[in-house]
Design a protein around this motif. Sequence first.
Motif, PDB file in Angstrom:
ATOM      1  N   THR A 100       0.835  -1.206   0.000  1.00  0.00           N
ATOM      2  CA  THR A 100       0.000   0.000   0.000  1.00  0.00           C
ATOM      3  C   THR A 100       0.868   1.255   0.000  1.00  0.00           C
ATOM      4  OG1 THR A 100      -1.820  -1.135   1.133  1.00  0.00           O
ATOM      5  CG2 THR A 100      -1.787   1.267   1.247  1.00  0.00           C
ATOM      6  N   LEU A 104       1.345   4.118  -3.043  1.00  0.00           N
ATOM      7  CA  LEU A 104       0.720   5.427  -2.832  1.00  0.00           C
ATOM      8  C   LEU A 104       1.662   6.560  -2.465  1.00  0.00           C
ATOM      9  CD1 LEU A 104      -2.540   4.410  -0.912  1.00  0.00           C
ATOM     10  CD2 LEU A 104      -2.173   4.655  -3.375  1.00  0.00           C
ATOM     11  N   ALA A 192      -5.730  10.104   1.660  1.00  0.00           N
ATOM     12  CA  ALA A 192      -6.091   8.707   1.898  1.00  0.00           C
ATOM     13  C   ALA A 192      -5.756   8.321   3.339  1.00  0.00           C
ATOM     14  CB  ALA A 192      -5.346   7.797   0.933  1.00  0.00           C
ATOM     15  N   LYS A 224     -11.682   7.063   0.166  1.00  0.00           N
ATOM     16  CA  LYS A 224     -10.220   6.937   0.118  1.00  0.00           C
ATOM     17  C   LYS A 224      -9.678   6.278   1.391  1.00  0.00           C
ATOM     18  CE  LYS A 224      -7.676   9.843  -2.096  1.00  0.00           C
ATOM     19  NZ  LYS A 224      -6.974  11.044  -2.640  1.00  0.00           N
ATOM     20  N   SER A 247     -10.338  -1.832  -0.213  1.00  0.00           N
ATOM     21  CA  SER A 247     -10.749  -0.438  -0.337  1.00  0.00           C
ATOM     22  C   SER A 247     -11.945  -0.359  -1.280  1.00  0.00           C
ATOM     23  CB  SER A 247      -9.605   0.424  -0.882  1.00  0.00           C
ATOM     24  OG  SER A 247     -10.039   1.764  -1.081  1.00  0.00           O
ATOM     25  N   ASP A 249     -12.279   2.184  -3.094  1.00  0.00           N
ATOM     26  CA  ASP A 249     -11.766   3.002  -4.177  1.00  0.00           C
ATOM     27  C   ASP A 249     -11.047   2.106  -5.193  1.00  0.00           C
ATOM     28  OD1 ASP A 249     -10.161   4.753  -5.792  1.00  0.00           O
ATOM     29  OD2 ASP A 249     -10.389   6.304  -4.260  1.00  0.00           O
ATOM     30  N   ILE A 252      -7.497   3.150  -6.251  1.00  0.00           N
ATOM     31  CA  ILE A 252      -6.466   2.800  -5.268  1.00  0.00           C
ATOM     32  C   ILE A 252      -6.133   1.321  -5.351  1.00  0.00           C
ATOM     33  CG2 ILE A 252      -6.077   2.483  -2.782  1.00  0.00           C
ATOM     34  CD1 ILE A 252      -7.355   5.208  -2.324  1.00  0.00           C
TER      35      ILE A 252
END
Length: 400
Positions: A100, A104, A192, A224, A247, A249, A252
Amino acid sequence: MVKIDSFSVESWMDKYETKCKYNIAETCCASISIDELRELSDTKDVQIVQTSNALSYGSIRGSDTLRSNLARLYSAKSTVAIDPRNIISTPGAISANYVTAYALVGTGDHVICHYPTYQSLYDVPKHLGATVDLWHAKPENKWLPSIEDLKALIKPNTKLIVINNPNNPTGAVLKKPLLQEIIDVASAHDIAIMCDEVYRPVFHSITPLDPGFPPSLLSMGYKKTIVTGSMSKAYALAGIRVGWVASHDTEIIEKIAEARHFTTISVSQLDEQVAAFALDQNTVHGLLARNIQLAKTNLELLERWVAKNEDECEWVKPLAGTTAFLKFHREGKAVDSVEFCEKLMEKTGVLFVPGSECFGAEFKGWVRIGFVCHTQVLKDGLAEATKFLRKNLDDVGLAK
């Protein structure tokens, strides 16, 4: 070359956990075998692992059965069901957290991390080039961080807020109103949130009837949001190395899926089959009932032990999870937690984790105890620890 700091808590466990007599440092609910897992299920005659299947990579993002079972659990008390396709399996939650961050954040980004917590949650973003600020929780506030402090940490380049709920090492819980305040701050800045929920749902000292009872962050309506979990802690199956990231999203999730291609490809088919069986509706309730009851039983023992030794230690009683954070002192002065743990191990074979070594230098005198081991191990280990406090505490140096 990327500078990687020593992973202190894992180095400590690597050094001592196979040499100790009483392991009350482990953070998993007492681990079970596949045979024991079957006995906890309502479907004892089901073959857990399909041995006739070809051992290919399997389903790259995770088996349909596993992801459907996880989606059912996350959707059970949520107004918005999660699509199983928005869940990806990983080799443990540590991999879910890593991939993750890898997907990100990077150089030039800013990350805020709930603290104290598991070291990788704040060090991995640093390794990736991000600047990290710690959002401090303090014992005088029952290990709850201040929302005003969070607001003060926000920067124009803040990309991610990381929280750990229930918390390791304190056992504290960020309750629903505080979670909503975190969401409000994040949404105002389009940031996020990643919540490590590996100790969910081991709630031993707070019930769903409590108005502050924390739902999974995934169910609170902020798109998010990313949550991670695993079979290791709450589900007592660390040996199968199955975790996940989820998630609502899709963008993402797709970024994480791309990043994951560089690290994992897929998770063992055999491991995923065991995890899917454990999370099936015919098994999961019996498994969690066993682990939560074990936590309640053992916490009562630990609470009595702390009361018995109140002249030497103090704590904020944990509300959830498998860990407790205790501060040891002599005549009101904190002891050197590393020396304390080393001498305790040497004299008694009891393994604790030193806070100042493994969670931050400021935690002088603090140690982490993993109390959801087998009850007899906890009883015997605490009895030996009491003897140590009576006979050897004076030989432990004070924190500098």
